[in-house]
Scaffold this active site. Sequence first.
Site, mmCIF file in Angstrom:
data_model
loop_
_atom_site.group_PDB
_atom_site.id
_atom_site.type_symbol
_atom_site.label_atom_id
_atom_site.label_comp_id
_atom_site.label_asym_id
_atom_site.label_seq_id
_atom_site.Cartn_x
_atom_site.Cartn_y
_atom_site.Cartn_z
ATOM 1 N N ASP A 74 -0.212 5.033 0.891
ATOM 2 C CA ASP A 74 -0.476 6.098 1.862
ATOM 3 C C ASP A 74 -0.572 5.539 3.275
ATOM 4 O O ASP A 74 -1.386 4.664 3.568
ATOM 5 C CB ASP A 74 -1.775 6.812 1.490
ATOM 6 C CG ASP A 74 -1.710 7.368 0.073
ATOM 7 O OD1 ASP A 74 -0.816 8.171 -0.190
ATOM 8 O OD2 ASP A 74 -2.543 6.970 -0.768
ATOM 9 N N ASP A 133 0.873 -1.169 0.000
ATOM 10 C CA ASP A 133 0.000 0.000 0.000
ATOM 11 C C ASP A 133 0.916 1.227 0.000
ATOM 12 O O ASP A 133 2.092 1.138 0.367
ATOM 13 C CB ASP A 133 -0.884 -0.028 1.246
ATOM 14 C CG ASP A 133 -1.692 1.235 1.407
ATOM 15 O OD1 ASP A 133 -2.433 1.598 0.484
ATOM 16 O OD2 ASP A 133 -1.563 1.886 2.463
ATOM 17 N N ASP A 181 -1.458 -0.603 6.108
ATOM 18 C CA ASP A 181 -1.668 0.109 7.370
ATOM 19 C C ASP A 181 -3.130 0.245 7.751
ATOM 20 O O ASP A 181 -3.437 0.671 8.861
ATOM 21 C CB ASP A 181 -1.064 1.520 7.285
ATOM 22 C CG ASP A 181 -1.919 2.442 6.430
ATOM 23 O OD1 ASP A 181 -2.463 3.422 6.977
ATOM 24 O OD2 ASP A 181 -2.063 2.186 5.223
#
Length: 231
Positions: A14, A12, A171
């Site tokens: 961001d 991922d 995250d």
Amino acid sequence: MSNLGTLSVIFDLDGTLVDSEPNYYEAGRLTLAEHGVPEYTWAEHERYIGISTLDTILDWRRRYDLRAPMAELLAAKNRRYLELARAHTRAYPEMRKLVELLATEGVPMAVASGSSPEAIAAVLAGTGLDAHLRTLVSADEVAHGKPAPDVFLEAARRLGARPADCVVVEDAAPGAAAAHAAGMRCIALPYVPDQADGPEFATAGLLVRGGQAEFTARAAYDWLTRTTRTP
């Protein structure tokens, strides 16, 4: 072939590779203020972490009764975000180390993100991560964003990898759920540590409960080495 066998790693972007959430928050706050929503807080922004920009704006229109067309809101938010991202995005040092370790081993890598293709490319170029991360998939390019598995399955396809051979680094809860739905293992480091007990993170193979503050490249690399089958 890598010493880690047929492993491929999908990151991922961001909140995982880069600390971009403050830029997304500010771009969202300014866009909403322009359309009559003056009090958009960080707590409100947290509900959209891990969600694509398109899905975020769809929810904004319902939640805040926005009348502006989707295309106008999307263009305004993306424009503001790109201005901020080019000047202020920081790569997490331990994530950079992990990317470099995997590159040394020849592990195929990709980025799969809810951001637009332009935002992904701008951030990776601005941080220098594009030197190792050249396979990029945006939620704009698939039918459904996270928590659907589409972006991760497309990343695996572009890498020529089986989903079972892929590990996702994430995250956010929607991303962890998407990795599980794709049949991929997951290293999860919650951007909001208070969410670590959420059911989405329970499926992670490696859960770093304290998020970026506790994540180390060496620990992640050692876990991959221990758990990845080699020929």
